[in-house]
Design a protein around this motif. Structure first.
Motif, PDB file in Angstrom:
ATOM      1  N   UNK A   1       0.792  -1.177  -0.168  1.00  0.00           N
ATOM      2  CA  UNK A   1       0.061   0.095   0.119  1.00  0.00           C
ATOM      3  C   UNK A   1       0.939   1.231   0.030  1.00  0.00           C
ATOM      4  N   UNK A   2       0.224   2.430  -0.332  1.00  0.00           N
ATOM      5  CA  UNK A   2       1.068   3.576  -0.213  1.00  0.00           C
ATOM      6  C   UNK A   2       0.576   4.431   0.894  1.00  0.00           C
ATOM      7  N   UNK A   3       1.647   4.992   1.789  1.00  0.00           N
ATOM      8  CA  UNK A   3       1.232   5.523   3.139  1.00  0.00           C
ATOM      9  C   UNK A   3       1.740   6.771   3.109  1.00  0.00           C
ATOM     10  N   UNK A   4       1.172   8.141   3.164  1.00  0.00           N
ATOM     11  CA  UNK A   4       1.824   9.210   3.293  1.00  0.00           C
ATOM     12  C   UNK A   4       1.672   9.954   4.745  1.00  0.00           C
ATOM     13  N   UNK A   5       2.691  10.501   5.110  1.00  0.00           N
ATOM     14  CA  UNK A   5       2.487  11.372   6.295  1.00  0.00           C
ATOM     15  C   UNK A   5       2.947  12.794   6.330  1.00  0.00           C
ATOM     16  N   UNK A   6       2.194  13.405   6.931  1.00  0.00           N
ATOM     17  CA  UNK A   6       2.486  15.007   6.947  1.00  0.00           C
ATOM     18  C   UNK A   6       2.386  15.432   8.254  1.00  0.00           C
ATOM     19  N   UNK A   7       3.600  16.186   8.788  1.00  0.00           N
ATOM     20  CA  UNK A   7       3.697  16.731  10.085  1.00  0.00           C
ATOM     21  C   UNK A   7       3.809  18.133   9.751  1.00  0.00           C
ATOM     22  N   UNK A   8       3.288  19.281  10.433  1.00  0.00           N
ATOM     23  CA  UNK A   8       3.492  20.660  10.322  1.00  0.00           C
ATOM     24  C   UNK A   8       3.021  21.266  11.475  1.00  0.00           C
ATOM     25  N   UNK A   9       3.178  22.631  11.561  1.00  0.00           N
ATOM     26  CA  UNK A   9       2.936  23.382  12.696  1.00  0.00           C
ATOM     27  C   UNK A   9       2.220  24.601  11.961  1.00  0.00           C
ATOM     28  N   UNK A  10       1.342  25.292  12.761  1.00  0.00           N
ATOM     29  CA  UNK A  10       0.493  26.443  12.317  1.00  0.00           C
ATOM     30  C   UNK A  10       0.103  27.191  13.311  1.00  0.00           C
ATOM     31  N   UNK A  11       0.028  28.508  13.124  1.00  0.00           N
ATOM     32  CA  UNK A  11      -0.327  29.354  14.301  1.00  0.00           C
ATOM     33  C   UNK A  11      -1.915  28.838  14.836  1.00  0.00           C
TER      34      UNK A  11
END
Length: 114
Positions: free
Chosen positions: A75-85
């Motif tokens: 399978x394809x697994x994407x992960x995104x981590x970010x910050x925001x105000x």
């Protein structure tokens, strides 16, 4: 000419094939034993525009410190981590809260059998 002397290459080939297979097997076992990801299919960095797009989303406009990865095998697994105000977070979460169903709704109750 001495009989059998001109067939040394045949013996070398017959002995060399199992020797190469043994070298490959030892290398594969050592690589698997010493690596957390022996097949080289662990997470790899991807552009952060690609990761949320896979799920039909996009990063918020105020996102920073982004880090996105993908793992591909069966399978394809994407992960995104970010910050925001925090102020932008409250504004972007409001539409999600409005669509959420509460207790007793069709999503929260189990179907009954007749």
């Amino acid at each position: 000419m001495v009989r059998g002397r001109n067939r040394w290459w045949l013996v070398a080939v017959v002995a060399g094939i199992p020797a190469l297979a043994l070298i490959w097997l030892v290398t594969a076992v050592l690589r698997a034993a010493t690596s957390d990801d022996p097949l080289g299919r662990g997470p790899r960095e991807v552009p952060c525009a690609e990761a949320p797009e896979f799920g039909g989303a996009r990063l918020p406009t105020g996102a920073y410190d982004t880090r996105c990865t993908v793992e591909v095998w069966l399978d394809t697994r994407y992960a995104a981590a970010f910050r925001m105000p925090r102020a932008e977070l409250a504004g972007s979460a409001a539409p999600v809260r409005a669509r959420r169903r509460g207790p007793g709704s069709a999503w929260a109750t189990r179907p009954t059998c007749a």
